[in-house]
Design a protein around this motif. Structure first.
Motif, PDB file in Angstrom:
ATOM      1  N   GLN A 130       0.832  -1.203   0.000  1.00  0.00           N
ATOM      2  CA  GLN A 130       0.000   0.000   0.000  1.00  0.00           C
ATOM      3  C   GLN A 130       0.867   1.254   0.000  1.00  0.00           C
ATOM      4  O   GLN A 130       0.574   2.218  -0.717  1.00  0.00           O
ATOM      5  CB  GLN A 130      -0.935  -0.015   1.207  1.00  0.00           C
ATOM      6  N   ASN A 131       1.932   1.239   0.808  1.00  0.00           N
ATOM      7  CA  ASN A 131       2.843   2.387   0.821  1.00  0.00           C
ATOM      8  C   ASN A 131       3.506   2.571  -0.535  1.00  0.00           C
ATOM      9  O   ASN A 131       3.700   3.705  -0.995  1.00  0.00           O
ATOM     10  CB  ASN A 131       3.909   2.196   1.897  1.00  0.00           C
ATOM     11  N   TYR A 132       3.822   1.452  -1.187  1.00  0.00           N
ATOM     12  CA  TYR A 132       4.446   1.538  -2.510  1.00  0.00           C
ATOM     13  C   TYR A 132       3.465   2.087  -3.543  1.00  0.00           C
ATOM     14  O   TYR A 132       3.842   2.903  -4.388  1.00  0.00           O
ATOM     15  CB  TYR A 132       4.950   0.161  -2.932  1.00  0.00           C
ATOM     16  N   GLN A 133       2.208   1.666  -3.452  1.00  0.00           N
ATOM     17  CA  GLN A 133       1.205   2.186  -4.376  1.00  0.00           C
ATOM     18  C   GLN A 133       0.985   3.676  -4.161  1.00  0.00           C
ATOM     19  O   GLN A 133       0.809   4.431  -5.129  1.00  0.00           O
ATOM     20  CB  GLN A 133      -0.117   1.417  -4.212  1.00  0.00           C
ATOM     21  N   ARG A 134       1.004   4.123  -2.885  1.00  0.00           N
ATOM     22  CA  ARG A 134       0.898   5.558  -2.616  1.00  0.00           C
ATOM     23  C   ARG A 134       2.109   6.301  -3.158  1.00  0.00           C
ATOM     24  O   ARG A 134       1.983   7.421  -3.686  1.00  0.00           O
ATOM     25  CB  ARG A 134       0.756   5.795  -1.112  1.00  0.00           C
ATOM     26  N   TYR A 135       3.277   5.675  -3.048  1.00  0.00           N
ATOM     27  CA  TYR A 135       4.492   6.280  -3.599  1.00  0.00           C
ATOM     28  C   TYR A 135       4.392   6.418  -5.112  1.00  0.00           C
ATOM     29  O   TYR A 135       4.742   7.464  -5.686  1.00  0.00           O
ATOM     30  CB  TYR A 135       5.686   5.415  -3.192  1.00  0.00           C
ATOM     31  N   ARG A 136       3.897   5.363  -5.779  1.00  0.00           N
ATOM     32  CA  ARG A 136       3.726   5.426  -7.231  1.00  0.00           C
ATOM     33  C   ARG A 136       2.701   6.484  -7.618  1.00  0.00           C
ATOM     34  O   ARG A 136       2.889   7.226  -8.589  1.00  0.00           O
ATOM     35  CB  ARG A 136       3.284   4.067  -7.765  1.00  0.00           C
ATOM     36  N   GLU A 137       1.608   6.546  -6.849  1.00  0.00           N
ATOM     37  CA  GLU A 137       0.573   7.538  -7.135  1.00  0.00           C
ATOM     38  C   GLU A 137       1.121   8.952  -6.980  1.00  0.00           C
ATOM     39  O   GLU A 137       0.825   9.839  -7.793  1.00  0.00           O
ATOM     40  CB  GLU A 137      -0.609   7.320  -6.188  1.00  0.00           C
ATOM     41  N   GLU A 138       1.951   9.163  -5.947  1.00  0.00           N
ATOM     42  CA  GLU A 138       2.544  10.480  -5.736  1.00  0.00           C
ATOM     43  C   GLU A 138       3.492  10.848  -6.868  1.00  0.00           C
ATOM     44  O   GLU A 138       3.484  11.984  -7.364  1.00  0.00           O
ATOM     45  CB  GLU A 138       3.282  10.490  -4.400  1.00  0.00           C
ATOM     46  N   ARG A 139       4.299   9.888  -7.308  1.00  0.00           N
ATOM     47  CA  ARG A 139       5.209  10.145  -8.423  1.00  0.00           C
ATOM     48  C   ARG A 139       4.435  10.446  -9.703  1.00  0.00           C
ATOM     49  O   ARG A 139       4.801  11.344 -10.472  1.00  0.00           O
ATOM     50  CB  ARG A 139       6.127   8.944  -8.652  1.00  0.00           C
ATOM     51  N   PHE A 140       3.352   9.693  -9.935  1.00  0.00           N
ATOM     52  CA  PHE A 140       2.538   9.927 -11.123  1.00  0.00           C
ATOM     53  C   PHE A 140       1.886  11.303 -11.075  1.00  0.00           C
ATOM     54  O   PHE A 140       1.811  12.007 -12.092  1.00  0.00           O
ATOM     55  CB  PHE A 140       1.469   8.840 -11.232  1.00  0.00           C
ATOM     56  N   ARG A 141       1.427  11.695  -9.874  1.00  0.00           N
ATOM     57  CA  ARG A 141       0.810  13.014  -9.735  1.00  0.00           C
ATOM     58  C   ARG A 141       1.819  14.125  -9.987  1.00  0.00           C
ATOM     59  O   ARG A 141       1.520  15.107 -10.681  1.00  0.00           O
ATOM     60  CB  ARG A 141       0.205  13.162  -8.340  1.00  0.00           C
ATOM     61  N   HIS A 142       3.031  13.957  -9.453  1.00  0.00           N
ATOM     62  CA  HIS A 142       4.070  14.961  -9.693  1.00  0.00           C
ATOM     63  C   HIS A 142       4.420  15.035 -11.175  1.00  0.00           C
ATOM     64  O   HIS A 142       4.625  16.138 -11.710  1.00  0.00           O
ATOM     65  CB  HIS A 142       5.310  14.617  -8.876  1.00  0.00           C
TER      66      HIS A 142
END
Length: 216
Positions: A163-175
Motif C-alpha cells: 500500500q505504501n508503494y502504491q501511494r508512492y507510485r501515485e505520488e510520483r505519477f501526480r508529480h
C-alpha cells in the motif's frame, strides 16, 4: 459470494508464491527481468542452469563448468548485487528503495560451451513468499497456531508495504502529471507571446511599407 472471493484470493496468492519460468539464452546473451518491489522487502531468486545436448536433442543437468553472473539494480540504477554463482543456486537481496528492480543474468564464460544454448529455470519470490516458514517453525519451536499467526502478521506487514508503494507510485505519477501540465501551460503561453509579437511586428512592417509607398 464472500467465500468465493476469499477462495479466489487464496488461489491467486498460492499461484503467485509458486510462480516460476524458464528461458533459453546463448552464452553471450544477457537476460533481464523487472520486478516491482516495495522498500525493505526481501527478494529470493532460485535458479538452475541446464546445457543443451545435441546428441539427445535435450538439456542435460548442470555441469561444474556452467556458471551465471547475476546483477541486480534498484530503481535508482544503483548496483546492489553483482557476483558470479554456480550453475544452480539461490540468492537474496533486500530492497532499500521502492520501485522497479532489474535482475540481469548471463553466463560467466564463453570458453566452455562453444556457442551452446542454455536453459535457465528461474523462480523469484518476494516478501512473505520468500520466507521458509517450515525452517522458522523449527528454529523458533513454534506451534501450528503460532506459525499461522506469524504468517498472518508477515502478510499484513507485506500488504502495508504494498500500500505504501502504491501511494508512492501515485505520488510520483501526480508529480509527473503536474510537471507535464505546467510545461504544456508554459509552452502554450510562450507560443501565444511569440504569435502576438509576430503579429505586432507584421503590423508595423506593413504600416511602414504602406507609408513608404504613400498609400496611407
Amino acid at each position: 459470494m464472500r467465500d468465493q472471493w476469499i477462495s479466489l484470493a487464496l488461489v491467486l496468492c498460492a499461484l503467485h508464491s509458486a510462480c516460476g519460468l524458464y528461458f533459453h539464452i546463448s552464452e553471450t546473451e544477457r537476460k533481464c527481468f523487472i520486478e516491482e518491489v516495495p522498500d525493505e522487502t526481501t527478494v529470493i531468486v532460485n535458479y538452475k542452469v541446464e546445457l543443451y545436448d545435441p546428441r539427445s536433442n535435450g538439456f542435460m543437468p548442470s555441469s561444474p563448468g556452467i556458471g551465471m553472473h547475476v546483477e541486480v539494480r534498484d530503481s535508482d540504477d544503483k548496483v546492489i548485487l553483482s557476483r558470479v554463482y554456480s550453475s544452480q543456486g539461490r540468492m537474496s537481496f533486500t530492497s532499500h528503495t521502492p520501485g522497479e528492480h532489474v535482475i540481469c543474468m548471463y553466463s560467466n564464460s564463453t570458453a566452455w560451451f562453444n556457442g551452446a544454448q542454455l536453459r535457465v529455470h528461474l523462480d523469484i519470490q518476494v516478501g512473505e513468499h520468500a520466507i521458509d516458514y517450515a525452517n522458522v517453525a523449527q528454529k523458533e519451536k513454534l506451534t501450528e497456531l503460532q506459525l499461522r499467526i506469524r504468517q498472518l502478521l508477515d502478510q499484513v506487514e507485506q500488504i502495508t508495504k504494498e500500500q505504501n508503494y502504491q501511494r508512492y507510485r501515485e505520488e510520483r505519477f501526480r508529480h509527473t502529471s503536474e510537471s507535464t501540465n505546467s510545461r504544456v501551460l508554459w509552452w502554450s503561453l510562450a507560443q501565444t507571446v511569440v504569435l502576438v509579437c509576430m503579429g505586432f511586428w507584421q503590423m508595423r512592417h506593413l504600416k511602414s511599407f504602406f507609408e513608404a509607398k504613400k498609400l496611407v
